[in-house]
Scaffold this active site. Structure first.
Site, PDB file in Angstrom:
ATOM      1  N   LYS A  31       0.841  -1.216   0.000  1.00 38.54           N
ATOM      2  CA  LYS A  31       0.000   0.000   0.000  1.00 38.54           C
ATOM      3  C   LYS A  31       0.873   1.261   0.000  1.00 38.54           C
ATOM      4  CE  LYS A  31      -2.816   3.210   0.598  1.00 38.54           C
ATOM      5  NZ  LYS A  31      -4.183   3.586   0.527  1.00 38.54           N
TER       6      LYS A  31
ATOM      7  N   CYS B 157      -3.203  11.181   1.877  1.00 35.37           N
ATOM      8  CA  CYS B 157      -2.631   9.864   1.526  1.00 35.37           C
ATOM      9  C   CYS B 157      -1.281  10.022   0.841  1.00 35.37           C
ATOM     10  CB  CYS B 157      -3.575   9.109   0.606  1.00 35.37           C
ATOM     11  SG  CYS B 157      -5.213   8.959   1.312  1.00 35.37           S
TER      12      CYS B 157
HETATM   13  N1  SAJ Z   1      -1.922  15.176  -8.576  1.00 31.23           N
HETATM   14  C1  SAJ Z   1      -1.152  15.934  -9.426  1.00 31.23           C
HETATM   15  N2  SAJ Z   1      -0.876  15.439 -10.671  1.00 31.23           N
HETATM   16  C2  SAJ Z   1      -1.371  14.235 -11.097  1.00 31.23           C
HETATM   17  C3  SAJ Z   1      -2.151  13.463 -10.207  1.00 31.23           C
HETATM   18  C4  SAJ Z   1      -2.424  13.962  -8.955  1.00 31.23           C
HETATM   19  O1  SAJ Z   1      -0.681  17.022  -9.074  1.00 31.23           O
HETATM   20  O2  SAJ Z   1      -1.088  13.870 -12.245  1.00 31.23           O
HETATM   21  C5  SAJ Z   1      -2.210  15.682  -7.223  1.00 31.23           C
HETATM   22  C6  SAJ Z   1      -3.690  15.907  -6.945  1.00 31.23           C
HETATM   23  O3  SAJ Z   1      -4.115  17.150  -7.405  1.00 31.23           O
HETATM   24  C7  SAJ Z   1      -3.723  15.790  -5.432  1.00 31.23           C
HETATM   25  C8  SAJ Z   1      -2.670  14.722  -5.146  1.00 31.23           C
HETATM   26  O4  SAJ Z   1      -1.840  14.680  -6.287  1.00 31.23           O
HETATM   27  O5  SAJ Z   1      -3.339  16.989  -4.808  1.00 31.23           O
HETATM   28  C9  SAJ Z   1      -3.209  13.346  -4.866  1.00 31.23           C
HETATM   29  O6  SAJ Z   1      -4.309  13.055  -5.710  1.00 31.23           O
HETATM   30  P1  SAJ Z   1      -4.543  11.615  -6.366  1.00 31.23           P
HETATM   31  O7  SAJ Z   1      -5.771  11.704  -7.190  1.00 31.23           O
HETATM   32  O8  SAJ Z   1      -3.318  11.153  -7.044  1.00 31.23           O
HETATM   33  O9  SAJ Z   1      -4.702  10.623  -5.137  1.00 31.23           O
HETATM   34  P2  SAJ Z   1      -5.598  10.602  -3.801  1.00 31.23           P
HETATM   35  O10 SAJ Z   1      -4.761  11.118  -2.673  1.00 31.23           O
HETATM   36  O11 SAJ Z   1      -6.935  11.199  -3.991  1.00 31.23           O
HETATM   37  O12 SAJ Z   1      -5.805   8.999  -3.633  1.00 31.23           O
HETATM   38  C10 SAJ Z   1      -4.664   8.163  -3.581  1.00 31.23           C
HETATM   39  C11 SAJ Z   1      -4.864   6.983  -4.548  1.00 31.23           C
HETATM   40  N3  SAJ Z   1      -3.609   6.249  -4.717  1.00 31.23           N
HETATM   41  C12 SAJ Z   1      -3.091   5.998  -5.936  1.00 31.23           C
HETATM   42  O13 SAJ Z   1      -3.605   6.396  -6.958  1.00 31.23           O
HETATM   43  C13 SAJ Z   1      -1.851   5.190  -5.980  1.00 31.23           C
HETATM   44  C14 SAJ Z   1      -5.962   6.063  -4.034  1.00 31.23           C
HETATM   45  O14 SAJ Z   1      -6.073   4.911  -4.856  1.00 31.23           O
HETATM   46  C15 SAJ Z   1      -5.659   5.654  -2.589  1.00 31.23           C
HETATM   47  O15 SAJ Z   1      -6.669   4.805  -2.073  1.00 31.23           O
HETATM   48  C16 SAJ Z   1      -5.603   6.909  -1.754  1.00 31.23           C
HETATM   49  O16 SAJ Z   1      -4.511   7.709  -2.232  1.00 31.23           O
HETATM   50  C17 SAJ Z   1      -5.383   6.504  -0.296  1.00 31.23           C
HETATM   51  O17 SAJ Z   1      -6.375   6.564   0.459  1.00 31.23           O
HETATM   52  O18 SAJ Z   1      -4.286   6.073   0.051  1.00 31.23           O
END
Ligand code: SAJ
Length: 412
Positions: free
Chosen positions: A210, A264
């Site tokens: 994870k 996360c």
């Molecule tokens: N972000 C970027 N660029 C991107 C993708 C995301 O700047 O290309 C930023 C987003 O704006 C945000 C942050 O990253 O600020 C995180 O967003 P996210 O959509 O990547 O992830 P979370 O935090 O909403 O959810 C993640 C997910 N993990 C993965 O995709 C590996 C989700 O599956 C997990 O269950 C969750 O963390 C968790 O609870 O751990």
């Protein structure tokens, strides 16, 4: 023993899990320390915004399958979905410990305990040992792998906020048992509502898996964020560079943004660093790159504001990512607050998912929450921080004559 399942912690993971189990006919008791949350759920309401959650909760409560309480009862299974934040540079497991202490008196022979919270390697075994201290009358799997009375396993949540109710059913699950038998026992529970594949392993591997998933994403976002700095330095468009590079069959770069938020991705990589500090220079550097990005954005806005006598700055978005109302650990919120503290200009804030500005820093700066059309019309500088769908629809002509700083590349 009753066939009831207790879910401990009714937040973004616990409540959807409770609703998913209840919708499959399982009798679910949700336990939370927050009376307000308990009361709302018992009225059939969801205490936070997540697509399809409200209807799942109201249905489960109406069917009599889901009820909430602040107190525990005996159950056949306990699913722990409590926060595991970082505090003072260390994983804070006090909520897991408190949940263990609370359920221990209610354990009976044959019970299953599953830790869903994202946790440092070794936490699930330690949970088993902690429960054993409370219950010397029962055998636990860290000591009795083949003939334990209680099964203990880790099944990390992997759902994406905004898509939780879909992913909670469709995602594959990884289950790590303190013993093989514990993993098998947990599989029976998760197969009740999981349509994805269920993969069994040991607890430490599941915990690490994870953390690796979120560190992988963090490192990849850091790469994109670093490229945005490189491109600014070279005075080229990072989104064009990434778009073109991604035409290569083996390149798939993520999107740069104003930083990485949420509870996360911005946290979990630190658990890996804490577990193996000497072995993780890359993961640490990625965290630092992503954490520095909001400061960079602030400096860029400040320098763009210098040519205005009394700049009006429209800040579009406060949420930690697109199309959610969650402001926790949000880089967009941090940027808006820092602009307010620095007194860079008059701040007009747009966040379609909130109806007031709760942030003391924004209140102190006399920032106004307005709609997107008003903000853009009045602004000298438009700073796009969150790629909410509604911002995508902004008329490009309304941006004419404005200094536009689009940190997400939404308006390219
Ligand atoms: N972000 C970027 N660029 C991107 C993708 C995301 O700047 O290309 C930023 C987003 O704006 C945000 C942050 O990253 O600020 C995180 O967003 P996210 O959509 O990547 O992830 P979370 O935090 O909403 O959810 C993640 C997910 N993990 C993965 O995709 C590996 C989700 O599956 C997990 O269950 C969750 O963390 C968790 O609870 O751990």
């Amino acid at each position: 023993m009753s066939d009831q399942v207790t879910v401990v912690g009714l937040g973004y993971i616990g409540l959807p899990t409770a609703a998913a189990l209840a919708s499959r006919g399982v009798n679910v008791l949700g336990v939370d320390v927050d009376q307000r949350i308990v009361d709302l759920i018992n009225k059939g309401e969801a205490p936070f915004v997540e697509p399809d959650l409200a209807v799942a909760v109201s249905g489960a409560v109406a069917m009599g399958r889901l009820r909430a309480s602040t107190t525990h009862e005996s159950s056949s299974a306990f699913v722990l979905a409590v926060p595991t934040p970082m505090r003072d540079g260390k994983p804070d497991l006090s909520y897991v410990d408190a949940a263990a202490d609370a359920i221990a008196p209610h354990l009976q022979s044959g019970a299953l305990v599953v830790l869903e919270s994202t946790s440092p390697p070794g936490t699930t075994r330690a949970l088993s040992a902690r429960l054993a201290l409370h219950r010397p009358d029962l055998r636990f799997p860290h000591d009795h792998p083949d003939d334990a009375d209680v099964a203990v396993a880790h099944c990390p949540e992997r759902v994406l906020p905004g898509r939780i109710m879909i992913e909670i059913v469709s995602n594959d699950r990884v289950i790590g048992g303190v013993s093989d038998r514990c993993a098998e026992r947990a599989r029976e529970l998760y197969e009740v509502f999981t349509q994805g594949e269920v993969h069994l392993t040991d607890a430490t591997t599941a915990e690490t898996t994870k953390l690796v998933e979120n560190a992988y994403r963090d490192v990849n976002i850091a790469f994109a964020n670093e490229l945005s700095l490189v491109s600014d330095h070279l005075e080229i468009d990072v989104h064009e560079v990434i778009g073109l590079a991604n035409r290569h069959p083996r390149v798939n770069i993520l999107n740069p943004g104003p930083g990485v938020g949420g509870h996360c991705i911005a946290v979990d990589p630190w658990f890996l660093v804490a577990a193996a500090p000497e072995q993780t220079p890359l993961i640490r550097a990625a965290r630092q790159v992503n954490d520095r990005k909001p400061h960079y954005v602030v400096e860029e806005v400040v320098s763009r504001a210098e040519r205005f006598k009394e700049p009006v700055i429209a800040v579009l978005g406060l949420a930690f990512k697109a199309n959610v109302d969650d402001l926790r650990e949000s880089p967009a919120l941090a940027i808006a607050e820092e602009l307010g503290r620095r007194g860079v200009g008059r701040l007009l804030v747009v966040e379609p998912h909130v109806d007031s500005l709760a942030s003391p820093a924004l209140q102190a700066a006399d920032a106004k929450l307005v709609d997107v059309t008003t903000a853009i019309a009045e602004a000298d500088i438009v700073v796009l921080l969150v790629d909410h769908e509604s911002f995508r629809r902004v008329r490009r002509t309304s941006l004419r004559g404005k200094v536009v700083f689009d940190t997400r590349g939404l308006w390219r």
